[in-house]
Design an enzyme around this catalytic site. Sequence first.
Site, PDB file in Angstrom:
ATOM      1  N   VAL A   1       0.738  -1.155  -0.027  1.00  0.00           N
ATOM      2  CA  VAL A   1       0.007  -0.028   0.001  1.00  0.00           C
ATOM      3  C   VAL A   1       0.834   1.312  -0.080  1.00  0.00           C
ATOM      4  CG1 VAL A   1      -1.900  -1.130   1.226  1.00  0.00           C
ATOM      5  CG2 VAL A   1      -0.206   0.017   2.551  1.00  0.00           C
TER       6      VAL A   1
ATOM      7  N   HIS B   1      -4.579  -4.028  -2.538  1.00  0.00           N
ATOM      8  CA  HIS B   1      -4.856  -4.060  -1.180  1.00  0.00           C
ATOM      9  C   HIS B   1      -5.034  -2.311  -0.785  1.00  0.00           C
ATOM     10  CE1 HIS B   1      -3.455  -8.248   0.410  1.00  0.00           C
ATOM     11  NE2 HIS B   1      -4.770  -8.163  -0.567  1.00  0.00           N
TER      12      HIS B   1
HETATM   13  C1  BJW Z   1      11.573 -10.710   2.070  1.00  0.00           C
HETATM   14  C2  BJW Z   1      12.323  -9.721   2.426  1.00  0.00           C
HETATM   15  C3  BJW Z   1      13.438  -9.185   1.424  1.00  0.00           C
HETATM   16  C4  BJW Z   1      11.295  -9.998   3.892  1.00  0.00           C
HETATM   17  N1  BJW Z   1      13.516  -9.771   0.270  1.00  0.00           N
HETATM   18  N2  BJW Z   1      11.893 -11.307   0.650  1.00  0.00           N
HETATM   19  C5  BJW Z   1      -9.370 -18.288   1.210  1.00  0.00           C
HETATM   20  C6  BJW Z   1      -9.225 -19.136   2.257  1.00  0.00           C
HETATM   21  C7  BJW Z   1      -8.923 -18.532   3.592  1.00  0.00           C
HETATM   22  C8  BJW Z   1      -9.017 -17.319   3.882  1.00  0.00           C
HETATM   23  C9  BJW Z   1      -9.624 -16.380   2.748  1.00  0.00           C
HETATM   24  C10 BJW Z   1      -9.670 -16.822   1.579  1.00  0.00           C
HETATM   25  N3  BJW Z   1     -10.334 -15.805   1.027  1.00  0.00           N
HETATM   26  C11 BJW Z   1     -10.483 -14.732   1.515  1.00  0.00           C
HETATM   27  C12 BJW Z   1     -10.013 -15.083   2.930  1.00  0.00           C
HETATM   28  C13 BJW Z   1     -10.236 -14.180   4.238  1.00  0.00           C
HETATM   29  C14 BJW Z   1      -8.829 -13.442   4.095  1.00  0.00           C
HETATM   30  C15 BJW Z   1      -7.607 -14.241   4.117  1.00  0.00           C
HETATM   31  O1  BJW Z   1      -6.851 -14.356   3.236  1.00  0.00           O
HETATM   32  N4  BJW Z   1      -7.216 -14.350   5.402  1.00  0.00           N
HETATM   33  C16 BJW Z   1      -6.007 -15.324   5.490  1.00  0.00           C
HETATM   34  C17 BJW Z   1      -5.173 -14.773   6.609  1.00  0.00           C
HETATM   35  C18 BJW Z   1      -6.361 -16.642   5.700  1.00  0.00           C
HETATM   36  N5  BJW Z   1      -8.893 -12.421   2.922  1.00  0.00           N
HETATM   37  C19 BJW Z   1      -9.555 -11.390   2.990  1.00  0.00           C
HETATM   38  O2  BJW Z   1     -10.278 -10.975   3.695  1.00  0.00           O
HETATM   39  C20 BJW Z   1      -9.448 -10.453   1.696  1.00  0.00           C
HETATM   40  N6  BJW Z   1     -10.829 -10.107   1.270  1.00  0.00           N
HETATM   41  C21 BJW Z   1     -11.377 -11.071   0.416  1.00  0.00           C
HETATM   42  O3  BJW Z   1     -11.032 -12.097   0.023  1.00  0.00           O
HETATM   43  O4  BJW Z   1     -12.812 -10.643   0.211  1.00  0.00           O
HETATM   44  C22 BJW Z   1     -13.682 -11.552   0.074  1.00  0.00           C
HETATM   45  C23 BJW Z   1     -13.934 -12.608   1.441  1.00  0.00           C
HETATM   46  C24 BJW Z   1     -14.036 -12.101   2.601  1.00  0.00           C
HETATM   47  C25 BJW Z   1     -14.122 -12.941   3.534  1.00  0.00           C
HETATM   48  C26 BJW Z   1     -14.114 -14.509   3.286  1.00  0.00           C
HETATM   49  C27 BJW Z   1     -14.061 -14.700   2.066  1.00  0.00           C
HETATM   50  C28 BJW Z   1     -13.962 -13.904   1.055  1.00  0.00           C
HETATM   51  C29 BJW Z   1      -8.760  -9.080   1.991  1.00  0.00           C
HETATM   52  C30 BJW Z   1      -7.418  -9.212   2.466  1.00  0.00           C
HETATM   53  C31 BJW Z   1      -6.692  -8.003   2.759  1.00  0.00           C
HETATM   54  C32 BJW Z   1      -5.534  -8.001   3.323  1.00  0.00           C
HETATM   55  N7  BJW Z   1      -5.088  -6.639   3.825  1.00  0.00           N
HETATM   56  C33 BJW Z   1      -3.644  -6.552   4.520  1.00  0.00           C
HETATM   57  C34 BJW Z   1      -3.952  -4.964   5.013  1.00  0.00           C
HETATM   58  C35 BJW Z   1      -3.623  -3.884   4.436  1.00  0.00           C
HETATM   59  C36 BJW Z   1      -3.750  -2.645   4.697  1.00  0.00           C
HETATM   60  C37 BJW Z   1      -2.407  -2.437   5.592  1.00  0.00           C
HETATM   61  O5  BJW Z   1      -1.132  -2.529   5.228  1.00  0.00           O
HETATM   62  O6  BJW Z   1      -2.498  -2.414   7.013  1.00  0.00           O
HETATM   63  O7  BJW Z   1      -2.858  -6.570   3.300  1.00  0.00           O
HETATM   64  S1  BJW Z   1      -3.281  -7.686   5.722  1.00  0.00           S
HETATM   65  C38 BJW Z   1      -1.570  -7.885   5.134  1.00  0.00           C
HETATM   66  O8  BJW Z   1      -1.298  -9.281   4.639  1.00  0.00           O
HETATM   67  C39 BJW Z   1      -1.545  -6.714   3.750  1.00  0.00           C
HETATM   68  C40 BJW Z   1      -0.594  -7.494   3.057  1.00  0.00           C
HETATM   69  O9  BJW Z   1      -0.708  -6.891   1.755  1.00  0.00           O
HETATM   70  C41 BJW Z   1      -1.005  -8.765   2.962  1.00  0.00           C
HETATM   71  C42 BJW Z   1       0.075 -10.002   2.535  1.00  0.00           C
HETATM   72  O10 BJW Z   1       1.049  -9.936   3.372  1.00  0.00           O
HETATM   73  P1  BJW Z   1       2.601  -9.825   2.576  1.00  0.00           P
HETATM   74  O11 BJW Z   1       2.734  -8.669   1.655  1.00  0.00           O
HETATM   75  O12 BJW Z   1       2.744 -10.948   2.199  1.00  0.00           O
HETATM   76  O13 BJW Z   1       3.727  -9.502   3.885  1.00  0.00           O
HETATM   77  P2  BJW Z   1       4.196 -10.541   4.979  1.00  0.00           P
HETATM   78  O14 BJW Z   1       4.631  -9.617   6.274  1.00  0.00           O
HETATM   79  O15 BJW Z   1       3.153 -11.600   5.354  1.00  0.00           O
HETATM   80  O16 BJW Z   1       5.463 -11.257   4.353  1.00  0.00           O
HETATM   81  C43 BJW Z   1       6.695 -10.839   3.860  1.00  0.00           C
HETATM   82  C44 BJW Z   1       7.444 -11.657   3.253  1.00  0.00           C
HETATM   83  O17 BJW Z   1       8.664 -11.064   2.722  1.00  0.00           O
HETATM   84  C45 BJW Z   1       7.989 -13.161   3.993  1.00  0.00           C
HETATM   85  O18 BJW Z   1       7.846 -14.187   3.268  1.00  0.00           O
HETATM   86  C46 BJW Z   1       9.529 -12.560   4.153  1.00  0.00           C
HETATM   87  O19 BJW Z   1      10.148 -13.802   4.192  1.00  0.00           O
HETATM   88  C47 BJW Z   1       9.723 -11.628   2.955  1.00  0.00           C
HETATM   89  N8  BJW Z   1      10.916 -10.972   3.200  1.00  0.00           N
HETATM   90  N9  BJW Z   1      12.070  -9.478   3.466  1.00  0.00           N
HETATM   91  C48 BJW Z   1      12.805 -10.813  -0.075  1.00  0.00           C
HETATM   92  N10 BJW Z   1      14.372  -8.173   1.832  1.00  0.00           N
END
Ligand code: BJW
Length: 247
Positions: free
Chosen positions: A106, A122
């Site tokens: 974001v 997001h």
């Molecule tokens: C490096 C490094 C370096 C470090 N070089 N690498 C299906 C199954 C189960 C659940 C669901 C599903 N469908 C939907 C859901 C519910 C939910 C969900 O997914 N839950 C899971 C936790 C299970 N999803 C939602 O609710 C989504 N909405 C949706 O699907 O609507 C329809 C629906 C709703 C409800 C039920 C069913 C359907 C919305 C998701 C919104 C996510 N929002 C956030 C916050 C954004 C605002 C903010 O910034 O505050 O987005 S959560 C957070 O996680 C943020 C990120 O974009 C997102 C992903 O995280 P990311 O980017 O992967 O970061 P990290 O920290 O997890 O990982 C970092 C990685 O980098 C690591 O691997 C490190 O190793 C690596 N790394 N340094 C390379 N230098």
Amino acid sequence: MQFGPLPSRLSSSRSIVVLTGAGVSAESGIRTFRDSMEGLWKDFDPATLATPEAFDNDPATVTRWYDWRRLGCLAAEPNPGHTALAAFEQATVAKGGRFTLLTQNVDRLHQKAGSQNVVELHGSIIAWRCTKTGEEVTPPPQPMKEFPPRSARGGLLRPNVVWFGEMLPPAALAAADEALDTCDLFMSIGTSSVVYPAAAYIQLARANGAYTVEVNRDETSITRFVDISLRGNSGEILPELIKQLQE
Ligand code: BJW
């Protein structure tokens, strides 16, 4: 680093999709989502602050946290990983290929680095919106004065990000689906691949026959089934990879 057949795969691909996560911005000093937090916010869990329920229950705390993060994103600069992706897009498009950057971030650092075709899955922390009218505003780059902030129409302002349980922007979902349909190479970079729907994109790309690549500092749930996994910092791996492509 040994890239194996990847440089020639990248050169011959006609439609490339890159999915990025917080790890790409880590080397710009922005904390990844699942890192522990420091200072004022060390007692708060991001997963419970990034929900509509948290905002409804305590909008002052949630908006104060987001304003603190917003200022950090505005102050941050793209790192060599962001810059390499922008250069790679430019080179791909120049030879008639297609390049789509799907980002879960974001922070707008991809755009600041010069990436053009960026799909913000997001939303953005730089833009906020009125909960009463839906109007989008870009708050000035200074700390906000009141928490929760209010719009000119008196509604509460919230960051224009997607919280857990909320739908992703329909236009972003459509753009992602369309790009995944035609993609022949998919790269997942700096994401833990635990948040849906983005976490499922690699499977869709694979089902469509795309070659799959992961760049991550650590092993993740997708590491075992990608065609190539590159372990390390994206800010180091991506510039090296792009340099090899240009040689
Ligand atoms: C490096 C490094 C370096 C470090 N070089 N690498 C299906 C199954 C189960 C659940 C669901 C599903 N469908 C939907 C859901 C519910 C939910 C969900 O997914 N839950 C899971 C936790 C299970 N999803 C939602 O609710 C989504 N909405 C949706 O699907 O609507 C329809 C629906 C709703 C409800 C039920 C069913 C359907 C919305 C998701 C919104 C996510 N929002 C956030 C916050 C954004 C605002 C903010 O910034 O505050 O987005 S959560 C957070 O996680 C943020 C990120 O974009 C997102 C992903 O995280 P990311 O980017 O992967 O970061 P990290 O920290 O997890 O990982 C970092 C990685 O980098 C690591 O691997 C490190 O190793 C690596 N790394 N340094 C390379 N230098």
